[in-house]
Motif scaffolding. Sequence first.
Motif, PDB file in Angstrom:
ATOM      1  N   GLY A 199       0.671  -1.417   0.030  1.00  0.00           N
ATOM      2  CA  GLY A 199      -0.396  -0.244   0.137  1.00  0.00           C
ATOM      3  C   GLY A 199       0.870   1.271   0.039  1.00  0.00           C
ATOM      4  O   GLY A 199       0.142   2.328   0.100  1.00  0.00           O
ATOM      5  N   VAL A 200       2.437   1.191   0.287  1.00  0.00           N
ATOM      6  CA  VAL A 200       2.810   2.354   0.374  1.00  0.00           C
ATOM      7  C   VAL A 200       2.958   2.805  -1.586  1.00  0.00           C
ATOM      8  O   VAL A 200       3.273   2.180  -2.246  1.00  0.00           O
ATOM      9  N   THR A 201       3.136   4.207  -1.583  1.00  0.00           N
ATOM     10  CA  THR A 201       3.171   5.041  -2.355  1.00  0.00           C
ATOM     11  C   THR A 201       4.295   5.982  -2.100  1.00  0.00           C
ATOM     12  O   THR A 201       4.662   6.949  -2.087  1.00  0.00           O
ATOM     13  N   ARG A 202       5.568   5.682  -3.237  1.00  0.00           N
ATOM     14  CA  ARG A 202       6.507   6.176  -3.199  1.00  0.00           C
ATOM     15  C   ARG A 202       6.677   7.395  -4.707  1.00  0.00           C
ATOM     16  O   ARG A 202       5.792   7.534  -5.562  1.00  0.00           O
ATOM     17  N   THR A 203       7.629   8.212  -3.825  1.00  0.00           N
ATOM     18  CA  THR A 203       7.343  10.062  -4.902  1.00  0.00           C
ATOM     19  C   THR A 203       8.729   9.753  -6.177  1.00  0.00           C
ATOM     20  O   THR A 203       9.580   9.213  -5.269  1.00  0.00           O
ATOM     21  N   PRO A 204       8.496  10.239  -7.042  1.00  0.00           N
ATOM     22  CA  PRO A 204       9.273   9.647  -8.078  1.00  0.00           C
ATOM     23  C   PRO A 204      10.649  10.138  -7.700  1.00  0.00           C
ATOM     24  O   PRO A 204      11.910   9.280  -7.828  1.00  0.00           O
ATOM     25  N   LEU A 205      11.185  11.313  -6.429  1.00  0.00           N
ATOM     26  CA  LEU A 205      12.218  11.228  -5.700  1.00  0.00           C
ATOM     27  C   LEU A 205      12.171  12.257  -4.049  1.00  0.00           C
ATOM     28  O   LEU A 205      10.845  11.303  -4.554  1.00  0.00           O
ATOM     29  N   ASN A 206      12.504  11.425  -4.168  1.00  0.00           N
ATOM     30  CA  ASN A 206      12.621  12.587  -2.475  1.00  0.00           C
ATOM     31  C   ASN A 206      11.382  13.210  -2.971  1.00  0.00           C
ATOM     32  O   ASN A 206      10.976  14.432  -3.491  1.00  0.00           O
ATOM     33  N   GLN A 207      10.826  13.209  -1.006  1.00  0.00           N
ATOM     34  CA  GLN A 207       9.428  14.583  -0.783  1.00  0.00           C
ATOM     35  C   GLN A 207       9.898  16.206  -1.037  1.00  0.00           C
ATOM     36  O   GLN A 207       8.867  16.892  -1.047  1.00  0.00           O
ATOM     37  N   TYR A 208      11.277  16.584  -0.651  1.00  0.00           N
ATOM     38  CA  TYR A 208      11.268  18.100  -1.094  1.00  0.00           C
ATOM     39  C   TYR A 208      10.950  17.902  -2.625  1.00  0.00           C
ATOM     40  O   TYR A 208      10.494  18.761  -2.888  1.00  0.00           O
ATOM     41  N   ASP A 209      11.553  17.250  -3.046  1.00  0.00           N
ATOM     42  CA  ASP A 209      12.121  18.013  -4.949  1.00  0.00           C
ATOM     43  C   ASP A 209      10.359  16.950  -5.229  1.00  0.00           C
ATOM     44  O   ASP A 209       9.904  18.016  -6.060  1.00  0.00           O
ATOM     45  N   SER A 210      10.013  16.190  -5.451  1.00  0.00           N
ATOM     46  CA  SER A 210       8.787  16.150  -5.264  1.00  0.00           C
ATOM     47  C   SER A 210       7.459  16.761  -4.986  1.00  0.00           C
ATOM     48  O   SER A 210       6.791  16.626  -5.789  1.00  0.00           O
TER      49      SER A 210
END
Length: 575
Positions: free
Chosen positions: A249-260
């Motif tokens: 269920g984990v949804t990941r961002t393309p980059l770290n959360q600051y960048d994404s």
Amino acid sequence: MKGKNNFGKVLAWGAAATAAGVAAKKAYDYSKKQMDLKNEENISHMENGQAPGKAYFVGGGLGSMAGAAYLIRDCNMPGDQITIFEGMHILGGSNDGIGTPEKGFVCRGGRMLNEETYENFWELFRTIPSLNNPARSVSEEILSFDHAHPTHAKARLVDKDGTILDVKSMGFTQQERMAMLKLMNTPEEKLDDMTIEEWFADMPHFFTTNFWYMWQTTFAFQKWSSLFEFRRYMRRMILEFSRIETLEGVTRTPLNQYDSVIRPLENYLRKQGVVFAENCTVTDIDFADGDGITAKVLHLKDNGIERQIELQDGDICIMTNACMTDSATLGDLHTPAPEPVLRPISGELWTKVSAKKPGLGNPYPFFGDVHETNWESFTVTSRGNKLLKLIEDYSGNVPGSGALMTFKDSNWLMSIVVAAQPHFINQPMDQTIFWGYGLYTDREGDFIKKPMKDCTGEEMLIELLHHLHMENRKDEILADVVNVIPCMMPYVDAQFQPRKMTDRPKVVPAGSTNFAMISQFVEIPDDMVFTEEYSVRAARIAVYTLMGSNKKICPVTPYVKDPKYLMKAVQTSYR
């Protein structure tokens, strides 16, 4: 709960003020007539295409930035009428990710998104353009990436022998199943100040189950954490319970959360004319005399210069009342993270304002015991992909597909996460990065005979290599290392501390005419802290309430009432 340290000694900045605030717990009756008149006035202005007054946000994290976006998008407030005060030189609050190829990269933490439960987060970011492709939204960009890089952990728990454990079974006894069921159906009003450990006091086996190791390290719970929050997580994330061993269920961002997440939102707000006052700390807030809560004066320390802002009729003030990454410190390959100065700036402001008016909460339970609220992370930057390839061969997960790998017998209770590469916008193609953390920083390492909090980045990496049983490759791996940056966060688990129902203030306190509070330390019924959704939901509640908007807020999806998910949860508990 572990022994409390003396708040007056550890955090002398807050004791007297907090005591005064706590003594005045009972809130004044909400002035319905006054608020109705304000709402009618605001709605009238908005119907004419113009929101009244100005907006001031204290703190430059995700909540404040989301609030500014809602004011622009849904309340017709011009961006140049909105000011966000941030004490640091960079925005984003706890959504971080920064570094250089020469000195290495660092994330203090890693935020896991969820496609099904982050209702307001996805709704907001569907209207924020992507930086890479303005024709697409941030939500579209994240979800497309996640669907192309699905999570399925194959090495969720590893034992001291280096064996990847079969964790399909939660490992419950019947007594533990019944205790969980009872907790899920116990009203929160009966759980004041209770810890998880107290609920399972006669079931020590519970804390040795596969479930506990996985749930604890996925969300950073401790035995002494709030039973409120454990219960809320179990109810809110019941659909995750049946897949906790794979973290699908984990949804990941393309980059770290600051960048994404932060950078595209900041770009949108700056284009709208929002004013960002960086290196500017709000040190105090004055309120109007008498009943009710009306913010009148903001006291600022603006790049070292003290000044004031007087709020006018129609202005609003939305304050971040605490920050989990407050007072964090960074080390490097050869230097431990320095011992933090125990003076959280955001918590200090909350202490001051809570002493002035009833109903503004009580910071003491959250900032009273740093020994219970701290943990430490570390970010590894290497030349080439040798170590990541070794981890991939060991775990069976390519970078970005495995989520957490936890070394359950580690004295530090160490976990690592290998994200898809690259993880930073300015990361060279010949560098690789991964992140890890330990929950027990006072304990001596299994191989490095020092407490985690006293270890250099190199020592943390060596400890990890031993748990991976790769110590024979130590020299060649270290030869490729650019940096390992430890990060000590004294208050990162503060939002999980045991508390009373009254300790967290409402987003818009009773009697407020122009003041709201947003953070992981406000009270939103049914929702769970330590999430991006909580920050965005709080901001939306604050803006719509103060502006008198009749627009709808996405409700908490009641998965806990869905027979399909309840049946899956029961089946999982018996696996």
